[in-house]
Design a protein around this motif. Structure first.
Motif, short mmCIF file in Angstrom:
data_model
loop_
_atom_site.label_atom_id
_atom_site.label_comp_id
_atom_site.label_asym_id
_atom_site.label_seq_id
_atom_site.Cartn_x
_atom_site.Cartn_y
_atom_site.Cartn_z
N ASN A 150 1.03 -1.28 0.08
CA ASN A 150 0.02 -0.07 -0.34
C ASN A 150 0.50 1.24 -0.06
N ASP A 151 2.04 1.35 -0.74
CA ASP A 151 2.50 2.31 -0.88
C ASP A 151 2.61 3.85 -1.95
N ALA A 152 1.28 3.70 -2.25
CA ALA A 152 1.19 4.91 -3.10
C ALA A 152 2.03 5.77 -3.44
N GLY A 153 2.99 6.60 -2.70
CA GLY A 153 3.70 6.92 -2.51
C GLY A 153 5.05 6.93 -3.80
N TRP A 154 5.06 5.57 -3.95
CA TRP A 154 6.36 4.78 -4.90
C TRP A 154 5.94 5.86 -6.25
N PRO A 155 4.76 4.83 -7.01
CA PRO A 155 4.12 5.94 -8.31
C PRO A 155 4.35 7.14 -8.33
N LEU A 156 3.63 7.84 -7.46
CA LEU A 156 3.51 9.15 -7.59
C LEU A 156 4.50 10.54 -7.36
N THR A 157 5.93 9.41 -6.91
CA THR A 157 6.66 10.67 -6.33
C THR A 157 7.89 10.39 -6.64
N GLU A 158 8.03 9.52 -6.90
CA GLU A 158 9.29 8.20 -7.98
C GLU A 158 9.42 7.96 -9.07
N VAL A 159 7.84 7.55 -10.12
CA VAL A 159 7.67 7.16 -10.81
C VAL A 159 7.72 7.57 -12.17
N TYR A 160 5.78 8.73 -11.33
CA TYR A 160 5.45 9.72 -12.86
C TYR A 160 5.91 10.86 -13.46
N ALA A 161 6.29 11.05 -14.54
CA ALA A 161 6.26 12.49 -14.55
C ALA A 161 4.51 13.47 -14.27
N PRO A 162 5.13 14.77 -13.67
CA PRO A 162 4.46 15.73 -13.30
C PRO A 162 3.05 15.70 -14.88
N ASP A 163 2.94 15.30 -15.67
CA ASP A 163 1.76 15.18 -16.78
C ASP A 163 1.46 13.75 -17.00
N VAL A 164 1.49 12.99 -16.06
CA VAL A 164 1.33 11.17 -16.28
C VAL A 164 -0.04 11.21 -17.24
N ARG A 165 -0.25 10.32 -17.59
CA ARG A 165 -1.72 10.24 -18.47
C ARG A 165 -1.87 8.54 -17.51
N LEU A 166 -3.25 8.25 -17.17
CA LEU A 166 -3.32 7.36 -16.38
C LEU A 166 -4.66 6.51 -16.54
N GLU A 167 -4.44 5.45 -16.90
CA GLU A 167 -5.74 4.83 -17.31
C GLU A 167 -6.48 3.82 -16.39
N MET A 168 -7.02 3.06 -16.06
CA MET A 168 -7.31 2.23 -15.99
C MET A 168 -8.76 1.93 -16.00
N ILE A 169 -8.30 0.76 -16.33
CA ILE A 169 -9.38 -0.16 -17.26
C ILE A 169 -9.79 -1.54 -16.68
N GLY A 170 -11.38 -2.15 -16.75
CA GLY A 170 -11.84 -3.16 -15.72
C GLY A 170 -13.06 -3.21 -16.25
N ASP A 171 -13.89 -3.92 -16.71
CA ASP A 171 -14.72 -4.84 -16.04
C ASP A 171 -15.90 -3.39 -16.55
N GLY A 172 -15.54 -3.35 -18.06
CA GLY A 172 -16.61 -2.31 -18.46
C GLY A 172 -16.07 -0.76 -18.29
N VAL A 173 -15.15 -0.42 -17.64
CA VAL A 173 -15.25 0.96 -17.19
C VAL A 173 -13.65 1.31 -16.78
N HIS A 174 -13.26 2.57 -17.94
CA HIS A 174 -12.27 3.34 -18.25
C HIS A 174 -12.22 4.14 -16.92
N GLN A 175 -11.66 4.54 -16.52
CA GLN A 175 -11.17 5.13 -15.51
C GLN A 175 -9.91 6.70 -16.23
N VAL A 176 -10.17 7.68 -16.49
CA VAL A 176 -8.56 8.02 -16.82
C VAL A 176 -8.15 9.28 -16.22
N SER A 177 -7.08 9.39 -15.80
CA SER A 177 -6.42 10.92 -14.92
C SER A 177 -5.69 11.29 -15.66
N GLU A 178 -5.74 12.41 -15.85
CA GLU A 178 -4.93 12.91 -16.19
C GLU A 178 -3.82 14.20 -15.33
N GLY A 179 -2.71 14.05 -15.07
CA GLY A 179 -1.93 15.24 -14.73
C GLY A 179 -1.63 14.33 -13.31
#
Length: 310
Positions: free
Chosen positions: A172-201
């Motif tokens: 449960n270490d969400a800080g790793w991708p958020l502070t060490e991996v992602y760029a400030p303008d990251v585009r995150l897409e979570m797709i599953g079971d008919g749901v497509h969630q897009v987060s910009e930045g």
């Protein structure tokens, strides 16, 4: 710092790590012995300041990963206001016993710890977390650590990156991708079971990632991530896991695309819960309820193909 003060702190350190019942017991044990602005850092897990972050960023993720963790003091030395403690870290990870030597450098002020830096090689933890990654990598035609031709934007060790991604999810270490991996303008897409969630930045991706990791932890989830492919700017890994104490399964893939600075600018997470063969009654019923037209026309196509093969 007197020798008596150093001996007292080593005794506190030894007693706290001998056989802690869990993260909360560890934090409560050390709380009276830490300065309010206590600073700490170590491999794999996030650095932090203060007792609360000591629990949130270090103790809880660590015990979520290795519930039977214990640390044995092998030797120690003190000089001026600095204490050096040689340790052996042991526990069970992924059904395998892990032993990892290390050394903590602790700065004492007025008998309390003001800072700690842990030095260790986390390879035993990564090997225990990824028992079959190297086999999969070999099947993909790439040995771990082998140089790739041409310019590359992905981390030098893709196996270690995937292992660290697995560790972040399971602890449960969400800080790793958020502070060490992602760029400030990251585009995150979570797709599953008919749901497509897009987060910009990063501002939108942060709540989405934290909610996902919190949900997995709250329902006793545990995943295994396996490297399956790389290119100059992309890492792809498979995800398999169990939720709700093993009553439900999840499968999918993660795609990580990197920019020229080595930061992830596009992360796509595909997941499916309780995926079953199309002939399974539960799978057929689920398809009929959620997508009746698709389910019926696909079934009709299968029946036509079977008739042609007779």
């Amino acid at each position: 710092m007197s020798i008596a003060s150093a001996e007292t702190w080593v005794r506190v350190f030894t007693d706290g790590w001998r056989a802690p019942a869990g993260a909360e017991e560890l934090v409560n044990h050390f709380r009276p012995w830490l300065q309010p602005d206590y600073r700490f850092s170590q491999p794999l897990l996030r650095a932090g300041v203060g007792v609360e972050e000591f629990g949130e960023r270090f103790a809880r993720p660590l015990f979520a990963l290795v519930p039977d963790l214990r640390v044995t003091v092998q030797d120690w030395a003190a000089r001026d206001g600095t204490l050096f403690v040689e340790v052996l870290v042991e526990g069970t990870l992924g059904g395998r016993r892990v032993a990892m030597p290390g050394c903590d450098r602790i700065t004492l002020q007025d008998g309390l710890a003001a800072a700690r830096v842990s030095y260790c090689n986390p390879a035993p933890l990564l090997r225990a977390a990824r028992p079959h990654t190297q086999v999969v990598a070999a099947r993909c035609g790439r040995a771990p650590g082998r140089a790739r031709p041409g310019p590359s934007m992905i981390p030098e060790d893709a196996l270690a990156f995937v292992a660290r991604a697995e560790l972040a999810t399971n602890s449960n270490d969400a800080g790793w991708p958020l502070t060490e991996v992602y760029a400030p303008d990251v585009r995150l897409e979570m797709i599953g079971d008919g749901v497509h969630q897009v987060s910009e930045g990063i501002a939108e991706a942060g709540p989405a990632v934290r909610a996902l990791y919190d949900w997995i932890a709250a329902h006793h989830g545990r995943v295994t991530k396996t490297l399956i492919a790389t290119s100059a700017d992309t890492i792809v890994n498979e995800v398999e896991g169990r939720l709700f104490n093993g009553r439900h399964t999840t499968t999918g893939t993660e795609i990580w695309r990197f920019d020229e600075h080595g930061k992830v600018v596009h992360n796509v997470i595909h997941t499916a819960l309780d995926a079953r063969p199309p002939t399974h009654p539960a799978a057929a019923l689920r398809a009929l309820i959620t997508h009746p037209h698709v389910a019926i026309t696909y079934l009709a196509a299968q029946l036509r193909e079977r008739r042609r093969q007779r």
